[in-house]
Design an enzyme around this catalytic site. Structure first.
Site, short mmCIF file in Angstrom:
data_model
loop_
_atom_site.label_atom_id
_atom_site.label_comp_id
_atom_site.label_asym_id
_atom_site.label_seq_id
_atom_site.Cartn_x
_atom_site.Cartn_y
_atom_site.Cartn_z
N ARG A 55 -10.99 -13.36 -18.81
CA ARG A 55 -9.82 -12.61 -19.26
C ARG A 55 -10.22 -11.23 -19.77
O ARG A 55 -9.45 -10.28 -19.72
CB ARG A 55 -9.03 -13.37 -20.33
CG ARG A 55 -7.78 -12.60 -20.75
CD ARG A 55 -6.72 -13.35 -21.55
NE ARG A 55 -7.21 -14.42 -22.36
CZ ARG A 55 -7.97 -14.29 -23.45
NH1 ARG A 55 -8.34 -13.09 -23.87
NH2 ARG A 55 -8.36 -15.34 -24.12
N TYR A 109 11.67 2.17 -10.65
CA TYR A 109 11.65 0.82 -10.10
C TYR A 109 12.51 -0.10 -10.99
O TYR A 109 12.50 0.03 -12.21
CB TYR A 109 10.18 0.34 -10.07
CG TYR A 109 9.99 -1.03 -9.51
CD1 TYR A 109 10.14 -1.27 -8.16
CD2 TYR A 109 9.64 -2.09 -10.34
CE1 TYR A 109 9.95 -2.54 -7.64
CE2 TYR A 109 9.44 -3.36 -9.83
CZ TYR A 109 9.60 -3.58 -8.48
OH TYR A 109 9.41 -4.82 -7.97
N ASP A 181 3.83 6.66 -12.20
CA ASP A 181 3.72 5.48 -11.34
C ASP A 181 3.59 6.01 -9.91
O ASP A 181 4.54 6.52 -9.34
CB ASP A 181 4.99 4.61 -11.52
CG ASP A 181 4.97 3.36 -10.64
OD1 ASP A 181 4.25 3.35 -9.61
OD2 ASP A 181 5.69 2.40 -10.97
N LYS A 206 1.57 -3.25 -3.22
CA LYS A 206 2.26 -2.55 -2.14
C LYS A 206 1.24 -1.95 -1.16
O LYS A 206 0.52 -2.67 -0.53
CB LYS A 206 3.18 -1.49 -2.73
CG LYS A 206 4.07 -2.01 -3.87
CD LYS A 206 5.10 -3.00 -3.40
CE LYS A 206 5.86 -3.67 -4.54
NZ LYS A 206 6.40 -2.77 -5.54
C1 PLP Z 1 6.73 -2.91 -6.86
C2 PLP Z 1 6.68 -1.81 -7.84
C3 PLP Z 1 6.32 -2.05 -9.17
C4 PLP Z 1 6.01 -3.43 -9.67
O1 PLP Z 1 4.88 -3.96 -9.06
P1 PLP Z 1 4.65 -5.56 -8.88
O2 PLP Z 1 3.26 -5.61 -8.35
O3 PLP Z 1 5.70 -6.05 -7.95
O4 PLP Z 1 4.79 -6.15 -10.24
C5 PLP Z 1 6.29 -0.98 -10.04
N1 PLP Z 1 6.59 0.27 -9.62
C6 PLP Z 1 6.93 0.54 -8.35
C7 PLP Z 1 7.26 1.93 -7.96
C8 PLP Z 1 6.99 -0.50 -7.41
O5 PLP Z 1 7.34 -0.24 -6.16
#
Ligand code: PLP
Length: 394
Positions: A55, A109, A181, A206
């Protein structure tokens, strides 16, 4: 009498080998054994590099962190988390306290928006949502207690651009942290630290991992203290990723550059193709001359305009249903960045909690679709879209 070590449970190290494996070994071990209390002490003090309990960190996570650090230009070892939302949560919860104020882009998001509108206020952290392409609006929202501005470079699903340069100078001037982000844009299209971001977040799930088979996130901060603070919070909150997910992500990332270049080139072709179809009402792509934030997209993205294309067809839910049903071989699925093209329908997924009026304000109708372009042959992809769009009208 000689001891029979053969009866011990874990007596032997791995067999010796002068040669090394080419592929990173998967290390599922939760614990790491040290030689002595002195050695463990030195590890905890940071005088000796070594893992203790997974962890707290493990080799597979650090391999992935290094790989992203390198392409993102992160100054310190980044933190890999169990999901993109764990990364967002770690930043929003790990760097704030009661009474603080956080500004977020108004088209973040969906779950990030929810964190801003529900969870932070519940914990006594005030929030304001602002259009991040309007630096003056963000300036007016800043208070004495503002700690963070959280934005995405390209918004979901209308693909509007945040004015990152303007926000970065505002953040510097006011001592607020600019958190970017970078999931949609990726470091291939946008190097957030070069444009003044203080903290960079990714959903590795993604484009970076790219195969829709792992869920992971990433955080890196420019300042070492903040980077440490974020790492400590993710460890305490138990946001550490699984070694196997990291191992898969590392494998997926080997082809990230190639996948991204191919997908974004195809996205440009698809966007132009859709714009030619009379049944398509509008197309949004940051690389197109008619994008509403064209100047910003050229300054920020240069010539890597990402793999996301949004478009609108006329009609209601019936036409939308007919379109996705006819889009043969493409997945209608609420994700992005997969090797295959995926189509999402914000009105029934990411933006379903809004009223039809609120959606209309954002320009999201029943005929609005967001496409994450994959690695298909561009010509075949264009044919599939043409066919499906015509089917929606019959
Ligand atoms: C999908 C996404 C998230 C969250 O990510 P997860 O891996 O699904 O928790 C955050 N920000 C953006 C822009 C995203 O496309």
């Amino acid at each position: 009498m000689k001891n029979d070590y053969g009866s011990l449970i874990r007596p032997k190290p791995l067999p010796d080998s002068a040669s090394r494996p080419v592929v990173t070994p998967l290390c599922p071990s939760v614990v790491y054994s040290s030689d002595s209390p002195d050695m463990l002490d030195a590890q905890y003090e940071g005088d000796l590099a070594g893992y203790t309990y997974s962890r707290e960190g493990h080799p597979n996570a650090d391999v992935v962190a290094h790989a992203i650090d390198r392409i993102e230009g992160a100054p310190h070892l980044g933190v890999v988390t169990s999901s993109g939302m764990a990364a967002v949560s770690a930043v929003l919860l790990g760097l704030t306290k009661v009474g603080d104020h956080v500004i977020g882009g108004n088209q973040l998001y969906g779950r990030s928006l929810r964190m801003m509108s529900e969870d932070l206020p519940r914990l006594g952290i005030k929030t304001t949502l602002v259009d991040p392409s309007d630096v003056d609006a963000v300036r007016s929202a800043i208070r004495k207690t503002t700690r963070i501005i959280l934005v995405e470079v390209v918004s979901n699903p209308t693909l509007r651009m945040a004015d990152i340069l303007g926000l970065a100078s505002l953040a510097r001037e006011t001592g607020v942290l600019l958190v970017v982000d970078n999931t949609f844009t990726t470091p291939r299209a946008f190097k957030a630290f070069d444009y003044g971001a203080d903290v960079v977040i990714h959903s590795i799930t993604k484009l970076l991992a790219g195969h829709s088979d792992v869920m992971l996130g990433y955080i890196a901060a420019r300042d070492i203290e903040i980077n440490n603070q974020l790492r400590t919070f993710t460890v305490t909150a138990g946001m550490t990723p699984s070694p196997f997910d990291c191992w898969l992500a590392e494998r997926g990332m080997l082809s990230f550059d190639l996948r991204f270049d191919r997908a974004q080139a195809t996205a440009a072709i698809l966007a132009d193709h859709l714009a030619e179809l009379s049944l398509v009402e509008r197309v949004i792509y940051p690389g197109r001359f008619d994008h509403p934030d064209r100047q910003l997209s050229i300054i920020l993205l240069k010539d890597q305009f990402c793999n996301m294309v949004s478009f609108e067809i006329s009609g209601g839910r019936t036409e939308a249903n007919a379109f996705t049903r006819a889009a043969e071989g493409l997945n209608f699925a609420p994700t992005l960045g997969d090797v295959g093209t995926t189509i999402s329908h914000p009105a029934s997924s990411s933006h379903r909690a809004l009223t039809a009026e609120q959606r209309a304000d954002l320009g999201i109708s029943e005929g609005f679709f967001r496409v994450s372009v994959g690695l298909e042959d561009p010509k075949i992809l264009c044919e599939i879209f043409t066919k499906a769009i015509h089917a929606a009208r019959n």
